[in-house]
Write a protein that holds these residues in place. Structure first.
Motif, PDB file in Angstrom:
ATOM      1  N   MET A  40     -43.375 -81.785  -0.964  1.00 10.48           N
ATOM      2  CA  MET A  40     -42.924 -82.460   0.310  1.00 10.48           C
ATOM      3  C   MET A  40     -41.799 -81.605   1.034  1.00 10.48           C
ATOM      4  O   MET A  40     -41.702 -81.898   2.108  1.00 10.48           O
ATOM      5  CB  MET A  40     -42.591 -83.687  -0.077  1.00 10.48           C
ATOM      6  CG  MET A  40     -43.648 -84.598  -0.522  1.00 10.48           C
ATOM      7  SD  MET A  40     -44.829 -85.521   0.647  1.00 10.48           S
ATOM      8  CE  MET A  40     -43.690 -86.653   1.459  1.00 10.48           C
ATOM      9  N   LYS A  44     -42.310 -79.825   4.555  1.00 16.81           N
ATOM     10  CA  LYS A  44     -43.397 -80.185   5.307  1.00 16.81           C
ATOM     11  C   LYS A  44     -42.714 -81.217   6.623  1.00 16.81           C
ATOM     12  O   LYS A  44     -41.843 -81.855   6.252  1.00 16.81           O
ATOM     13  CB  LYS A  44     -44.137 -81.129   4.482  1.00 16.81           C
ATOM     14  CG  LYS A  44     -45.177 -80.320   3.503  1.00 16.81           C
ATOM     15  CD  LYS A  44     -46.094 -81.284   2.784  1.00 16.81           C
ATOM     16  CE  LYS A  44     -46.900 -80.635   1.633  1.00 16.81           C
ATOM     17  NZ  LYS A  44     -47.960 -81.569   1.088  1.00 16.81           N
ATOM     18  N   LYS A  45     -43.416 -80.965   7.603  1.00 11.83           N
ATOM     19  CA  LYS A  45     -43.115 -81.827   8.667  1.00 11.83           C
ATOM     20  C   LYS A  45     -43.816 -83.248   8.316  1.00 11.83           C
ATOM     21  O   LYS A  45     -44.989 -83.581   7.717  1.00 11.83           O
ATOM     22  CB  LYS A  45     -43.933 -81.457  10.267  1.00 11.83           C
ATOM     23  CG  LYS A  45     -43.379 -79.895  10.681  1.00 11.83           C
ATOM     24  CD  LYS A  45     -41.839 -79.983  10.912  1.00 11.83           C
ATOM     25  CE  LYS A  45     -41.399 -78.653  11.423  1.00 11.83           C
ATOM     26  NZ  LYS A  45     -40.080 -78.441  11.682  1.00 11.83           N
ATOM     27  N   ARG A  46     -42.837 -84.070   8.776  1.00 11.56           N
ATOM     28  CA  ARG A  46     -43.371 -85.683   8.439  1.00 11.56           C
ATOM     29  C   ARG A  46     -43.948 -86.320   9.655  1.00 11.56           C
ATOM     30  O   ARG A  46     -43.341 -86.561  10.804  1.00 11.56           O
ATOM     31  CB  ARG A  46     -42.022 -86.306   7.981  1.00 11.56           C
ATOM     32  CG  ARG A  46     -41.412 -85.995   6.886  1.00 11.56           C
ATOM     33  CD  ARG A  46     -39.988 -85.917   6.902  1.00 11.56           C
ATOM     34  NE  ARG A  46     -39.240 -85.105   7.633  1.00 11.56           N
ATOM     35  CZ  ARG A  46     -38.030 -84.648   7.750  1.00 11.56           C
ATOM     36  NH1 ARG A  46     -37.383 -84.869   6.602  1.00 11.56           N
ATOM     37  NH2 ARG A  46     -37.568 -84.089   8.823  1.00 11.56           N
ATOM     38  N   SER A  55     -52.767 -84.657   6.139  1.00 13.79           N
ATOM     39  CA  SER A  55     -52.551 -84.440   4.946  1.00 13.79           C
ATOM     40  C   SER A  55     -53.044 -82.866   4.503  1.00 13.79           C
ATOM     41  O   SER A  55     -52.338 -82.121   3.932  1.00 13.79           O
ATOM     42  CB  SER A  55     -52.643 -85.529   3.884  1.00 13.79           C
ATOM     43  OG  SER A  55     -52.044 -86.587   4.185  1.00 13.79           O
ATOM     44  N   GLY A  90     -51.552 -79.950   5.798  1.00 16.15           N
ATOM     45  CA  GLY A  90     -50.256 -79.642   5.217  1.00 16.15           C
ATOM     46  C   GLY A  90     -48.909 -80.613   5.673  1.00 16.15           C
ATOM     47  O   GLY A  90     -47.868 -80.187   5.401  1.00 16.15           O
ATOM     48  N   TYR A  91     -49.298 -81.777   6.216  1.00 15.59           N
ATOM     49  CA  TYR A  91     -48.224 -82.488   6.720  1.00 15.59           C
ATOM     50  C   TYR A  91     -47.873 -83.712   5.742  1.00 15.59           C
ATOM     51  O   TYR A  91     -48.798 -84.053   5.152  1.00 15.59           O
ATOM     52  CB  TYR A  91     -48.844 -83.197   7.998  1.00 15.59           C
ATOM     53  CG  TYR A  91     -48.716 -82.165   9.181  1.00 15.59           C
ATOM     54  CD1 TYR A  91     -47.552 -81.468   9.753  1.00 15.59           C
ATOM     55  CD2 TYR A  91     -49.885 -81.721   9.605  1.00 15.59           C
ATOM     56  CE1 TYR A  91     -47.628 -80.797  10.994  1.00 15.59           C
ATOM     57  CE2 TYR A  91     -49.994 -80.686  10.694  1.00 15.59           C
ATOM     58  CZ  TYR A  91     -48.944 -80.167  11.221  1.00 15.59           C
ATOM     59  OH  TYR A  91     -48.932 -79.168  12.272  1.00 15.59           O
ATOM     60  N   ALA A  92     -46.606 -84.056   5.592  1.00 14.05           N
ATOM     61  CA  ALA A  92     -46.523 -85.347   4.790  1.00 14.05           C
ATOM     62  C   ALA A  92     -46.474 -86.494   5.690  1.00 14.05           C
ATOM     63  O   ALA A  92     -45.985 -86.635   6.785  1.00 14.05           O
ATOM     64  CB  ALA A  92     -44.829 -85.348   4.567  1.00 14.05           C
TER      65      ALA A  92
END
Length: 235
Positions: free
Chosen positions: A1, A4-6, A25, A28-30
């Protein structure tokens, strides 16, 4: 995590919510999800978020009002994701602070491209609380105490409506704001009834700002634009 951009997905339709979450997800994003405004607010208050994907039709609140409220105190990236495809809805959403607007149904790759574009522009995380003190020219606004003073000590004693109108203009310097959007910022309970009152408030506000009243520019048939450079903190 880490790194990673949230992204927070706020969507009341479970299937759509999970589809968006799974797709982002995998990219590659949280991702966190919320089914209503209450759950969204709980997440925003407890952890950092870089981007909000916001449905307009939530069971406990209106997405346009959420966007307006968040933009008044935050630089949070906002993309509206909705079935409402009327040009008026799109225009109002952007005027109230959304960075982008996409209608359902949509291609997941298009949504991903828009997510990337907004995150690239915003540069990542966003402080959720805007500064209490803003300044432009020789004026200083103290939001906490709802007061505007000049650097030479002049206090124009703005009414509540005038102060709210100036806040709305200062929150979006250089951008055209419709009379309807400004009316909603001044009185969100009766936004449609206040378009004419905005003209009156602008006239009063210009007089109180004196020579600086010209910083509120009129675009006939469209609305108003605040032309001053707005700074955080004292000038």
């Amino acid at each position: 995590m880490i790194g990673k951009k949230r992204v927070l997905v706020v969507e009341d339709e479970g299937a759509v919510r999970e589809m968006i979450a799974a797709f982002l997800s995998n990219a590659g994003y949280a991702v966190r999800t919320a089914a209503d405004g209450f759950a969204m607010q709980s997440i925003l208050e407890s952890e950092p978020v870089d981007l909000l994907l916001l449905d307009l039709n939530l069971p406990d609140c209106d997405g346009l009002e959420v966007a307006r409220s968040l933009r008044a105190r935050s630089r949070l990236g906002i993309i509206m994701v909705t079935a409402r495809d009327e040009p008026e809805d799109r225009a109002r959403g952007l005027e109230l602070g959304a960075d982008d607007y996409i209608t359902k149904p949509f291609f997941p790759r298009e949504l991903l491209a828009r997510v990337r574009n907004v995150l690239d522009r915003s540069g990542g995380n966003l402080d959720m609380v805007a500064p209490d003190v803003l300044s432009f020219g020789r004026w200083v606004m103290d939001r906490a105490n709802r007061r505007l003073v000049s650097t030479d000590g002049r206090d124009p004693a703005l009414t509540a409506a005038e102060f709210d109108l100036l806040c709305a203009l200062m929150d979006r310097p250089g951008q055209l704001l419709s009379r309807e959007a400004l009316a909603a910022a001044v009185d969100d309970k009766k936004p449609d009834a206040g378009a004419r009152s905005v003209d009156i408030l602008v006239s009063r506000l210009r007089k109180k700002l004196g020579d600086d009243g010209s910083l509120i520019e009129t675009l006939r048939g469209h609305g108003y634009r605040f032309t001053a450079r707005v700074e955080r903190g004292l000038p």
